[in-house]
Design a protein around this motif. Structure first.
Motif, PDB file in Angstrom:
ATOM      1  N   HIS A  55       0.843  -1.194   0.000  1.00  0.00           N
ATOM      2  CA  HIS A  55       0.000   0.000   0.000  1.00  0.00           C
ATOM      3  C   HIS A  55       0.882   1.249   0.000  1.00  0.00           C
ATOM      4  O   HIS A  55       0.719   2.125   0.846  1.00  0.00           O
ATOM      5  CB  HIS A  55      -0.932   0.012   1.228  1.00  0.00           C
ATOM      6  CG  HIS A  55      -2.137  -0.852   1.087  1.00  0.00           C
ATOM      7  ND1 HIS A  55      -3.347  -0.365   0.645  1.00  0.00           N
ATOM      8  CD2 HIS A  55      -2.317  -2.174   1.322  1.00  0.00           C
ATOM      9  CE1 HIS A  55      -4.226  -1.355   0.628  1.00  0.00           C
ATOM     10  NE2 HIS A  55      -3.631  -2.462   1.034  1.00  0.00           N
ATOM     11  N   MET A 119      -5.192   4.033  -2.669  1.00  0.00           N
ATOM     12  CA  MET A 119      -5.246   3.304  -1.416  1.00  0.00           C
ATOM     13  C   MET A 119      -3.875   3.216  -0.753  1.00  0.00           C
ATOM     14  O   MET A 119      -3.612   2.332   0.053  1.00  0.00           O
ATOM     15  CB  MET A 119      -5.827   1.912  -1.650  1.00  0.00           C
ATOM     16  CG  MET A 119      -7.275   1.971  -2.111  1.00  0.00           C
ATOM     17  SD  MET A 119      -7.925   0.376  -2.626  1.00  0.00           S
ATOM     18  CE  MET A 119      -7.903  -0.502  -1.077  1.00  0.00           C
ATOM     19  N   TRP A 121      -1.117   3.846   1.890  1.00  0.00           N
ATOM     20  CA  TRP A 121      -1.204   4.097   3.327  1.00  0.00           C
ATOM     21  C   TRP A 121       0.114   4.521   3.941  1.00  0.00           C
ATOM     22  O   TRP A 121       0.133   5.064   5.041  1.00  0.00           O
ATOM     23  CB  TRP A 121      -1.645   2.839   4.071  1.00  0.00           C
ATOM     24  CG  TRP A 121      -3.019   2.367   3.756  1.00  0.00           C
ATOM     25  CD1 TRP A 121      -4.004   3.049   3.112  1.00  0.00           C
ATOM     26  CD2 TRP A 121      -3.568   1.091   4.071  1.00  0.00           C
ATOM     27  NE1 TRP A 121      -5.130   2.285   3.013  1.00  0.00           N
ATOM     28  CE2 TRP A 121      -4.888   1.071   3.594  1.00  0.00           C
ATOM     29  CE3 TRP A 121      -3.071  -0.030   4.718  1.00  0.00           C
ATOM     30  CZ2 TRP A 121      -5.717  -0.034   3.744  1.00  0.00           C
ATOM     31  CZ3 TRP A 121      -3.892  -1.125   4.864  1.00  0.00           C
ATOM     32  CH2 TRP A 121      -5.203  -1.121   4.381  1.00  0.00           C
ATOM     33  N   GLN A 132      -9.763   7.110   4.534  1.00  0.00           N
ATOM     34  CA  GLN A 132      -9.567   6.596   3.182  1.00  0.00           C
ATOM     35  C   GLN A 132     -10.338   5.296   2.979  1.00  0.00           C
ATOM     36  O   GLN A 132     -10.986   5.102   1.942  1.00  0.00           O
ATOM     37  CB  GLN A 132      -8.074   6.377   2.945  1.00  0.00           C
ATOM     38  CG  GLN A 132      -7.735   5.916   1.555  1.00  0.00           C
ATOM     39  CD  GLN A 132      -6.280   5.541   1.461  1.00  0.00           C
ATOM     40  OE1 GLN A 132      -5.823   4.667   2.190  1.00  0.00           O
ATOM     41  NE2 GLN A 132      -5.556   6.197   0.580  1.00  0.00           N
ATOM     42  N   LEU A 133     -10.295   4.402   3.965  1.00  0.00           N
ATOM     43  CA  LEU A 133     -11.029   3.131   3.863  1.00  0.00           C
ATOM     44  C   LEU A 133     -12.523   3.347   3.682  1.00  0.00           C
ATOM     45  O   LEU A 133     -13.182   2.582   2.991  1.00  0.00           O
ATOM     46  CB  LEU A 133     -10.813   2.292   5.122  1.00  0.00           C
ATOM     47  CG  LEU A 133      -9.664   1.327   5.136  1.00  0.00           C
ATOM     48  CD1 LEU A 133      -9.568   0.632   6.478  1.00  0.00           C
ATOM     49  CD2 LEU A 133      -9.777   0.314   4.024  1.00  0.00           C
ATOM     50  N   LYS A 134     -13.060   4.378   4.303  1.00  0.00           N
ATOM     51  CA  LYS A 134     -14.494   4.635   4.239  1.00  0.00           C
ATOM     52  C   LYS A 134     -14.918   5.412   2.995  1.00  0.00           C
ATOM     53  O   LYS A 134     -16.115   5.516   2.720  1.00  0.00           O
ATOM     54  CB  LYS A 134     -14.927   5.414   5.490  1.00  0.00           C
ATOM     55  CG  LYS A 134     -14.868   4.586   6.748  1.00  0.00           C
ATOM     56  CD  LYS A 134     -15.111   5.381   8.021  1.00  0.00           C
ATOM     57  CE  LYS A 134     -16.212   6.360   7.959  1.00  0.00           C
ATOM     58  NZ  LYS A 134     -16.509   6.995   9.270  1.00  0.00           N
ATOM     59  N   ASP A 135     -13.985   5.928   2.238  1.00  0.00           N
ATOM     60  CA  ASP A 135     -14.284   6.784   1.089  1.00  0.00           C
ATOM     61  C   ASP A 135     -14.291   5.966  -0.198  1.00  0.00           C
ATOM     62  O   ASP A 135     -13.234   5.576  -0.701  1.00  0.00           O
ATOM     63  CB  ASP A 135     -13.227   7.897   1.007  1.00  0.00           C
ATOM     64  CG  ASP A 135     -13.473   8.858  -0.138  1.00  0.00           C
ATOM     65  OD1 ASP A 135     -14.436   8.681  -0.913  1.00  0.00           O
ATOM     66  OD2 ASP A 135     -12.661   9.799  -0.266  1.00  0.00           O
ATOM     67  N   ARG A 138     -11.793   6.541  -2.876  1.00  0.00           N
ATOM     68  CA  ARG A 138     -10.389   6.187  -2.647  1.00  0.00           C
ATOM     69  C   ARG A 138     -10.202   4.745  -2.205  1.00  0.00           C
ATOM     70  O   ARG A 138      -9.080   4.328  -1.923  1.00  0.00           O
ATOM     71  CB  ARG A 138      -9.787   7.120  -1.581  1.00  0.00           C
ATOM     72  CG  ARG A 138      -9.766   8.572  -2.008  1.00  0.00           C
ATOM     73  CD  ARG A 138      -9.060   9.433  -0.985  1.00  0.00           C
ATOM     74  NE  ARG A 138      -9.833   9.512   0.249  1.00  0.00           N
ATOM     75  CZ  ARG A 138      -9.310   9.832   1.431  1.00  0.00           C
ATOM     76  NH1 ARG A 138      -8.031  10.084   1.551  1.00  0.00           N
ATOM     77  NH2 ARG A 138     -10.082   9.886   2.498  1.00  0.00           N
ATOM     78  N   ASN A 139     -11.267   3.945  -2.132  1.00  0.00           N
ATOM     79  CA  ASN A 139     -11.122   2.571  -1.644  1.00  0.00           C
ATOM     80  C   ASN A 139     -11.529   1.519  -2.682  1.00  0.00           C
ATOM     81  O   ASN A 139     -11.834   0.385  -2.328  1.00  0.00           O
ATOM     82  CB  ASN A 139     -11.912   2.389  -0.342  1.00  0.00           C
ATOM     83  CG  ASN A 139     -13.413   2.325  -0.549  1.00  0.00           C
ATOM     84  OD1 ASN A 139     -13.912   2.224  -1.665  1.00  0.00           O
ATOM     85  ND2 ASN A 139     -14.162   2.383   0.550  1.00  0.00           N
ATOM     86  N   ARG A 142     -15.742   0.585  -2.710  1.00  0.00           N
ATOM     87  CA  ARG A 142     -16.330  -0.343  -1.740  1.00  0.00           C
ATOM     88  C   ARG A 142     -17.177   0.373  -0.691  1.00  0.00           C
ATOM     89  O   ARG A 142     -16.778   1.390  -0.153  1.00  0.00           O
ATOM     90  CB  ARG A 142     -15.224  -1.107  -1.016  1.00  0.00           C
ATOM     91  CG  ARG A 142     -14.451  -2.073  -1.874  1.00  0.00           C
ATOM     92  CD  ARG A 142     -13.374  -2.753  -1.030  1.00  0.00           C
ATOM     93  NE  ARG A 142     -12.764  -3.849  -1.753  1.00  0.00           N
ATOM     94  CZ  ARG A 142     -11.548  -3.804  -2.278  1.00  0.00           C
ATOM     95  NH1 ARG A 142     -10.828  -2.710  -2.172  1.00  0.00           N
ATOM     96  NH2 ARG A 142     -11.058  -4.846  -2.913  1.00  0.00           N
ATOM     97  N   ILE A 147     -15.796  -3.665   2.471  1.00  0.00           N
ATOM     98  CA  ILE A 147     -14.549  -3.521   3.237  1.00  0.00           C
ATOM     99  C   ILE A 147     -14.414  -4.697   4.199  1.00  0.00           C
ATOM    100  O   ILE A 147     -13.342  -5.307   4.318  1.00  0.00           O
ATOM    101  CB  ILE A 147     -14.535  -2.186   4.031  1.00  0.00           C
ATOM    102  CG1 ILE A 147     -14.502  -0.989   3.085  1.00  0.00           C
ATOM    103  CG2 ILE A 147     -13.387  -2.144   5.034  1.00  0.00           C
ATOM    104  CD1 ILE A 147     -13.233  -0.851   2.281  1.00  0.00           C
ATOM    105  N   HIS A 150     -13.452  -7.767   2.272  1.00  0.00           N
ATOM    106  CA  HIS A 150     -12.049  -7.689   1.870  1.00  0.00           C
ATOM    107  C   HIS A 150     -11.134  -8.072   3.031  1.00  0.00           C
ATOM    108  O   HIS A 150     -10.223  -8.887   2.871  1.00  0.00           O
ATOM    109  CB  HIS A 150     -11.731  -6.273   1.378  1.00  0.00           C
ATOM    110  CG  HIS A 150     -10.325  -6.065   0.965  1.00  0.00           C
ATOM    111  ND1 HIS A 150      -9.757  -6.673  -0.136  1.00  0.00           N
ATOM    112  CD2 HIS A 150      -9.341  -5.297   1.518  1.00  0.00           C
ATOM    113  CE1 HIS A 150      -8.501  -6.300  -0.252  1.00  0.00           C
ATOM    114  NE2 HIS A 150      -8.216  -5.464   0.739  1.00  0.00           N
TER     115      HIS A 150
END
Length: 193
Positions: A55, A119, A121, A132-135, A138-139, A142, A147, A150
């Motif tokens: 990442h 993505m 990190w 970022q994970l929630k967007d 940018r993810n 998803r 998520i 994954h």
């Protein structure tokens, strides 16, 4: 030359970290505070070299527990699977391959590729990784359930606990990471400040 390559491939051990299950956070009554605590626990995996090496924020992966530059030097290419003519799978096969002449191994899994640049990190705070994970922009598009899937079921994520000789596995297990992710979502998917 062989010594230089060996030094980059065989990593020094990281301090062992346990991954606490969701029940360990049941004493936190406030859902938002529990959600943050759950994500911080997930962060032990998300900020571990097994995740961060694939990442990168830039165009080149890192490798090993020390996250040294990838050897040979390589870039992500147009499809995050290496440059034209030298895709990741040219070296990284379907499974880990132990070296025959010295300790260590060449990591492998099908498929083997970098996370998209959106993505990346490396260098981000845990709160930035969470946002970022929630967007979906940018993810990889998803939603939260994707998520969870994954984290809990993806084979390449699971490779982090079976990384081959010379690499420290991610803390805990993929099963525990999946449970933490589900509990984080169920408590509101709050991010650390």
């Amino acid at each position: 030359m062989r010594t230089a390559v060996f030094a980059l491939i065989v990593a020094s051990p990281l301090a062992a970290q346990d991954l606490q299950p969701p029940e360990s956070f049941a004493h936190i009554e406030d859902d938002a505070a529990r959600s943050v605590a759950l994500f911080e626990e997930m962060g032990k995996v998300l900020t571990h070299p097994r995740c961060l090496n694939c990442h990168p924020v830039g165009d080149s992966p890192t490798q090993g527990d020390e996250m040294t530059p990838h050897m040979p030097p390589i870039t992500r290419g147009d499809n995050d699977d290496g440059p034209a003519g030298l895709h990741c799978t040219a070296c990284h096969g379907e499974e880990n391959q132990a070296f025959t002449s010295y300790p260590g191994s060449l990591p492998g899994h099908e498929p083997w590729h970098l996370a998209p640049v959106s993505m990346g990190w490396q260098g981000l705070s845990l709160g930035e990784i969470c946002a970022q994970l929630k967007d979906p922009a940018r993810n990889g598009g998803r939603g939260l359930d994707a998520i969870h899937e994954h984290m809990a079921e993806d084979g390449l994520v699971g490779w982090g606990w079976q990384p081959g000789e010379g690499r420290t596995p991610a803390p805990g297990s993929q099963e525990t990471l999946g449970q933490l992710t589900r509990a984080w979502i169920d408590t509101g998917a709050a991010c650390p400040g």
